[in-house]
Scaffold this active site. Sequence first.
Site, short mmCIF file in Angstrom:
data_model
loop_
_atom_site.label_atom_id
_atom_site.label_comp_id
_atom_site.label_asym_id
_atom_site.label_seq_id
_atom_site.Cartn_x
_atom_site.Cartn_y
_atom_site.Cartn_z
N LYS A 1 6.18 13.91 -15.67
CA LYS A 1 5.23 14.48 -15.43
C LYS A 1 4.77 16.02 -15.17
CE LYS A 1 5.57 9.55 -13.79
NZ LYS A 1 6.64 9.07 -14.64
N SER B 1 1.62 5.63 -7.27
CA SER B 1 1.04 5.83 -8.79
C SER B 1 0.11 5.21 -8.34
CB SER B 1 2.59 5.74 -9.73
OG SER B 1 2.21 4.84 -10.08
N HIS C 1 5.95 11.01 -8.77
CA HIS C 1 4.23 11.48 -8.80
C HIS C 1 4.13 12.93 -7.74
CE1 HIS C 1 2.77 8.92 -12.32
NE2 HIS C 1 4.33 8.24 -10.96
#
Length: 396
Positions: free
Chosen positions: A244, A186, A214
């Site tokens: 996310k 990330s 991610h």
Amino acid sequence: MTSKALDTFLNDNLADLKANGLYNVIDPVQGANGPVIKISGKELINLSSNNYLGLATDERLKNAAKEAVDTHGAGAGAVRTINGTLDLHIELEKKLAEFKGTEAVISYQSGFNCNMAAISAVMDKHDAILSDELNHASIIDGCRLSKAKIIRYGHSDMNDLRQKAKEAVESGLYNKIMVITDGVFSMDGDVAKLPEIVEIAEEFDLITYVDDAHGSGVLGKGAGTVKHFGLQDRVDFQMGTLSKAIGVIGGYVAGKANLIDWLKVRSRPFLFSTAVSPADAAASKRAVEILMESTELHDKLWDNGNYLKAGLKKLGFNIGNSETPITPCIIGEEKAAQEFSKRLFENGVYAKSIVFPTVPKGTGRVRNMPTAAHTKEMLDEAISVYEKVGKEMGLI
């Protein structure tokens, strides 16, 4: 009277963090976390969100959440193993398994909980874990909780991984050995070398665990890093978040049915913490359906990411070696990184500084996250602000 020792510890260490540019100030957002946000009454182009696809403010998700509140209430009411498993949780897990290409899925309250839960449910003091040195804090904590021997290998260094796997196997000290890695890292935006990792794992019979927090929604046309490489039948654990790219809250582990059955009876956050709310489960399921129906948001994310990268690189900023829309702007010294972030804020761009211990000392940065919800006009304005502040500080 409260503890003097505690006060001394806290005050001394807080002062030290502030003196060294390592103290993080939290900025409350007024309203929704979209491409433009408001902080302290000031409108800012938002480049610090993990809301990659803009789904956190998507009307389709909001409507699904509202409907679930009306039909199922505000909370699940219990842990999953008593009577907190709602039909909405089962529907979400079935949809996620279809999305990830695995036999089954178990969902949790957060991505952090996934790593604390799943690693310690399978690994113990008689085992070893080979862990990339830049793995996320939740992986590190999950490994520690398991009490397994933790063996760090150099970041994406396949020669080091192979050597340490060979040594661990030949030592005869461990019942099981796991290799664990982020799918997308990330802070730098680089992608794990999963094909090589899987080859090494199969050579030495290692358990494979990929934290794709991610990567889900970003790689593999949205289905994640493992599917990007076509390895869904060769990876034991696929972990992902719902907070996310999915835009809601929660996490999940995808894998074979027997693994998921085991996690349901042995992973502590599943056993001892109330399930995610009906609204969260319904909105997450709707987000996954959207990603399965179309790659429009995924494609827009990548287009915006490439656009911002090109603009910052042309100005002369160090954007590292990111392979994803994550765009670090590496400043170096911690105080300079914080000052750069502060000046961006003053000029209408919110790009949070990230310093030690989140990244190594001397690599302070602002981490930019363009999303599918940004317009080119927003990104042009942000690039213009970067140029102004960068020149004022002598960085470009």
